[in-house]
Design a protein around this motif. Structure first.
Motif, PDB file in Angstrom:
ATOM      1  N   GLY A   9    -100.778  74.216-153.497  1.00  0.00           N
ATOM      2  CA  GLY A   9    -101.300  74.290-154.853  1.00  0.00           C
ATOM      3  C   GLY A   9    -102.443  73.311-155.094  1.00  0.00           C
ATOM      4  N   ALA A  10    -102.497  72.225-154.320  1.00  0.00           N
ATOM      5  CA  ALA A  10    -103.522  71.210-154.518  1.00  0.00           C
ATOM      6  C   ALA A  10    -104.923  71.754-154.248  1.00  0.00           C
ATOM      7  CB  ALA A  10    -103.238  70.007-153.626  1.00  0.00           C
ATOM      8  N   ASP A  11    -105.066  72.648-153.289  1.00  0.00           N
ATOM      9  CA  ASP A  11    -106.394  73.168-152.972  1.00  0.00           C
ATOM     10  C   ASP A  11    -106.531  74.649-153.334  1.00  0.00           C
ATOM     11  OD1 ASP A  11    -104.720  74.131-151.043  1.00  0.00           O
ATOM     12  OD2 ASP A  11    -105.923  73.513-149.339  1.00  0.00           O
ATOM     13  N   ALA A  12    -105.649  75.145-154.183  1.00  0.00           N
ATOM     14  CA  ALA A  12    -105.694  76.549-154.589  1.00  0.00           C
ATOM     15  C   ALA A  12    -106.749  76.746-155.671  1.00  0.00           C
ATOM     16  CB  ALA A  12    -104.337  76.994-155.103  1.00  0.00           C
ATOM     17  N   ASP A  13    -107.357  77.925-155.659  1.00  0.00           N
ATOM     18  CA  ASP A  13    -108.349  78.214-156.690  1.00  0.00           C
ATOM     19  C   ASP A  13    -107.649  78.672-157.972  1.00  0.00           C
ATOM     20  OD1 ASP A  13    -108.391  81.342-156.748  1.00  0.00           O
ATOM     21  OD2 ASP A  13    -108.445  80.815-154.621  1.00  0.00           O
ATOM     22  N   PRO A  14    -108.369  78.696-159.090  1.00  0.00           N
ATOM     23  CA  PRO A  14    -107.748  79.037-160.384  1.00  0.00           C
ATOM     24  C   PRO A  14    -107.168  80.451-160.427  1.00  0.00           C
ATOM     25  CG  PRO A  14    -109.923  78.082-160.710  1.00  0.00           C
ATOM     26  CD  PRO A  14    -109.741  78.254-159.243  1.00  0.00           C
ATOM     27  N   VAL A  15    -107.817  81.404-159.770  1.00  0.00           N
ATOM     28  CA  VAL A  15    -107.312  82.782-159.759  1.00  0.00           C
ATOM     29  C   VAL A  15    -105.965  82.825-159.044  1.00  0.00           C
ATOM     30  CG1 VAL A  15    -107.740  85.121-158.936  1.00  0.00           C
ATOM     31  CG2 VAL A  15    -109.611  83.783-159.912  1.00  0.00           C
ATOM     32  N   TRP A  16    -105.881  82.142-157.924  1.00  0.00           N
ATOM     33  CA  TRP A  16    -104.646  82.069-157.134  1.00  0.00           C
ATOM     34  C   TRP A  16    -103.520  81.479-157.983  1.00  0.00           C
ATOM     35  CZ3 TRP A  16    -102.788  83.687-152.615  1.00  0.00           C
ATOM     36  CH2 TRP A  16    -101.741  83.000-152.014  1.00  0.00           C
ATOM     37  N   SER A  17    -103.819  80.372-158.656  1.00  0.00           N
ATOM     38  CA  SER A  17    -102.816  79.718-159.501  1.00  0.00           C
ATOM     39  C   SER A  17    -102.399  80.617-160.665  1.00  0.00           C
ATOM     40  CB  SER A  17    -103.363  78.399-160.043  1.00  0.00           C
ATOM     41  OG  SER A  17    -103.643  77.517-158.985  1.00  0.00           O
ATOM     42  N   ALA A  18    -103.367  81.321-161.259  1.00  0.00           N
ATOM     43  CA  ALA A  18    -103.064  82.210-162.377  1.00  0.00           C
ATOM     44  C   ALA A  18    -102.158  83.361-161.943  1.00  0.00           C
ATOM     45  CB  ALA A  18    -104.355  82.753-162.981  1.00  0.00           C
ATOM     46  N   LEU A  19    -102.396  83.905-160.761  1.00  0.00           N
ATOM     47  CA  LEU A  19    -101.544  84.989-160.262  1.00  0.00           C
ATOM     48  C   LEU A  19    -100.112  84.517-160.086  1.00  0.00           C
ATOM     49  CD1 LEU A  19    -103.839  86.719-157.622  1.00  0.00           C
ATOM     50  CD2 LEU A  19    -102.945  87.738-159.722  1.00  0.00           C
ATOM     51  N   HIS A  20     -99.938  83.323-159.541  1.00  0.00           N
ATOM     52  CA  HIS A  20     -98.584  82.811-159.343  1.00  0.00           C
ATOM     53  C   HIS A  20     -97.918  82.437-160.667  1.00  0.00           C
ATOM     54  CE1 HIS A  20     -97.943  83.023-155.050  1.00  0.00           C
ATOM     55  NE2 HIS A  20     -99.235  82.794-154.915  1.00  0.00           N
ATOM     56  N   ALA A  21     -98.699  81.973-161.625  1.00  0.00           N
ATOM     57  CA  ALA A  21     -98.139  81.693-162.950  1.00  0.00           C
ATOM     58  C   ALA A  21     -97.693  82.989-163.623  1.00  0.00           C
ATOM     59  CB  ALA A  21     -99.172  80.971-163.813  1.00  0.00           C
ATOM     60  N   GLU A  22     -98.503  84.040-163.462  1.00  0.00           N
ATOM     61  CA  GLU A  22     -98.135  85.342-164.028  1.00  0.00           C
ATOM     62  C   GLU A  22     -96.875  85.887-163.363  1.00  0.00           C
ATOM     63  OE1 GLU A  22    -100.025  89.747-164.993  1.00  0.00           O
ATOM     64  OE2 GLU A  22    -101.258  88.266-163.948  1.00  0.00           O
ATOM     65  N   ARG A  23     -96.789  85.732-162.030  1.00  0.00           N
ATOM     66  CA  ARG A  23     -95.592  86.179-161.307  1.00  0.00           C
ATOM     67  C   ARG A  23     -94.353  85.461-161.823  1.00  0.00           C
ATOM     68  NH1 ARG A  23     -92.700  83.500-158.253  1.00  0.00           N
ATOM     69  NH2 ARG A  23     -94.322  81.964-157.857  1.00  0.00           N
ATOM     70  N   LEU A  66    -101.434  92.082-156.001  1.00  0.00           N
ATOM     71  CA  LEU A  66    -102.632  91.247-156.137  1.00  0.00           C
ATOM     72  C   LEU A  66    -102.498  89.946-155.350  1.00  0.00           C
ATOM     73  CD1 LEU A  66    -103.371  91.753-159.940  1.00  0.00           C
ATOM     74  CD2 LEU A  66    -104.697  92.646-158.010  1.00  0.00           C
ATOM     75  N   ILE A  67    -101.298  89.373-155.346  1.00  0.00           N
ATOM     76  CA  ILE A  67    -101.069  88.140-154.586  1.00  0.00           C
ATOM     77  C   ILE A  67    -101.215  88.404-153.091  1.00  0.00           C
ATOM     78  CG2 ILE A  67     -99.295  86.460-153.907  1.00  0.00           C
ATOM     79  CD1 ILE A  67     -98.352  86.498-156.849  1.00  0.00           C
ATOM     80  N   ARG A  68    -100.639  89.510-152.621  1.00  0.00           N
ATOM     81  CA  ARG A  68    -100.777  89.837-151.194  1.00  0.00           C
ATOM     82  C   ARG A  68    -102.244  90.030-150.815  1.00  0.00           C
ATOM     83  NH1 ARG A  68     -96.019  92.627-152.286  1.00  0.00           N
ATOM     84  NH2 ARG A  68     -97.118  94.554-152.719  1.00  0.00           N
ATOM     85  N   ALA A  69    -103.005  90.698-151.672  1.00  0.00           N
ATOM     86  CA  ALA A  69    -104.433  90.899-151.406  1.00  0.00           C
ATOM     87  C   ALA A  69    -105.172  89.565-151.385  1.00  0.00           C
ATOM     88  CB  ALA A  69    -105.032  91.826-152.457  1.00  0.00           C
ATOM     89  N   ALA A  70    -104.831  88.681-152.323  1.00  0.00           N
ATOM     90  CA  ALA A  70    -105.475  87.363-152.361  1.00  0.00           C
ATOM     91  C   ALA A  70    -105.107  86.545-151.131  1.00  0.00           C
ATOM     92  CB  ALA A  70    -105.069  86.624-153.635  1.00  0.00           C
ATOM     93  N   GLU A  71    -103.857  86.643-150.683  1.00  0.00           N
ATOM     94  CA  GLU A  71    -103.441  85.923-149.478  1.00  0.00           C
ATOM     95  C   GLU A  71    -104.230  86.412-148.269  1.00  0.00           C
ATOM     96  OE1 GLU A  71     -99.253  86.674-149.365  1.00  0.00           O
ATOM     97  OE2 GLU A  71     -98.788  84.900-150.562  1.00  0.00           O
ATOM     98  N   TYR A  72    -104.421  87.714-148.179  1.00  0.00           N
ATOM     99  CA  TYR A  72    -105.180  88.265-147.062  1.00  0.00           C
ATOM    100  C   TYR A  72    -106.623  87.759-147.098  1.00  0.00           C
ATOM    101  CZ  TYR A  72    -107.509  91.417-143.896  1.00  0.00           C
ATOM    102  OH  TYR A  72    -108.260  91.907-142.871  1.00  0.00           O
ATOM    103  N   ARG A  73    -107.242  87.785-148.276  1.00  0.00           N
ATOM    104  CA  ARG A  73    -108.636  87.347-148.401  1.00  0.00           C
ATOM    105  C   ARG A  73    -108.800  85.874-148.066  1.00  0.00           C
ATOM    106  NH1 ARG A  73    -108.391  90.672-152.990  1.00  0.00           N
ATOM    107  NH2 ARG A  73    -108.043  88.865-154.309  1.00  0.00           N
ATOM    108  N   ARG A  74    -107.765  85.077-148.241  1.00  0.00           N
ATOM    109  CA  ARG A  74    -107.846  83.641-147.978  1.00  0.00           C
ATOM    110  C   ARG A  74    -107.737  83.316-146.496  1.00  0.00           C
ATOM    111  NH1 ARG A  74    -106.257  80.518-152.728  1.00  0.00           N
ATOM    112  NH2 ARG A  74    -105.176  79.033-151.416  1.00  0.00           N
TER     113      ARG A  74
END
Length: 81
Positions: A9-23, A66-74
Motif C-alpha cells: 500500500g505504501a507505493d500503490a497509486d490512488p486508483v489501486w487504493s480506491a479499487l481496494h477501498a471499494e472492494r 477491475l482489480i485483476r486487470a490493474a494487477e496485470y497492468r502493474r
C-alpha cells in the motif's frame, strides 16, 4: 511464493487504493445484507436483503475484475491491449 512481486500500500497509486477501498466497502455491505437475511423476522425485509445481496455480488464481481486487470497492468512486461 511463485516469484511474483506484489506492491504494498505504501507505493500503490490512488486508483489501486480506491479499487481496494471499494472492494472492502462492498464486502462489508454484502456481509450486512447476508446477516439481515439470516436474522430478519420480517419476510419482506429478508427478501429485500436477498435482492440487495444479488446486486452487491454483481458489483463485487465488477470490482474484482477491475482489480485483476490493474494487477496485470502493474506487472513488468505486461501486454497493453
Amino acid at each position: 511464493m511463485g516469484g511474483e512481486e506484489v506492491d504494498t500500500g505504501a507505493d500503490a497509486d490512488p486508483v489501486w487504493s480506491a479499487l481496494h477501498a471499494e472492494r472492502e466497502a462492498v464486502e462489508r455491505a454484502l456481509t450486512l445484507a447476508q446477516a439481515r437475511q439470516k436474522f430478519s423476522t420480517d419476510p419482506e425485509l429478508a427478501a429485500a436483503a436477498r435482492r440487495e445481496e444479488a446486486e452487491l455480488l454483481v458489483n463485487l464481481d465488477r470490482v474484482l475484475t477491475l482489480i485483476r486487470a490493474a494487477e496485470y497492468r502493474r506487472r513488468p512486461g505486461a501486454r497493453r491491449w
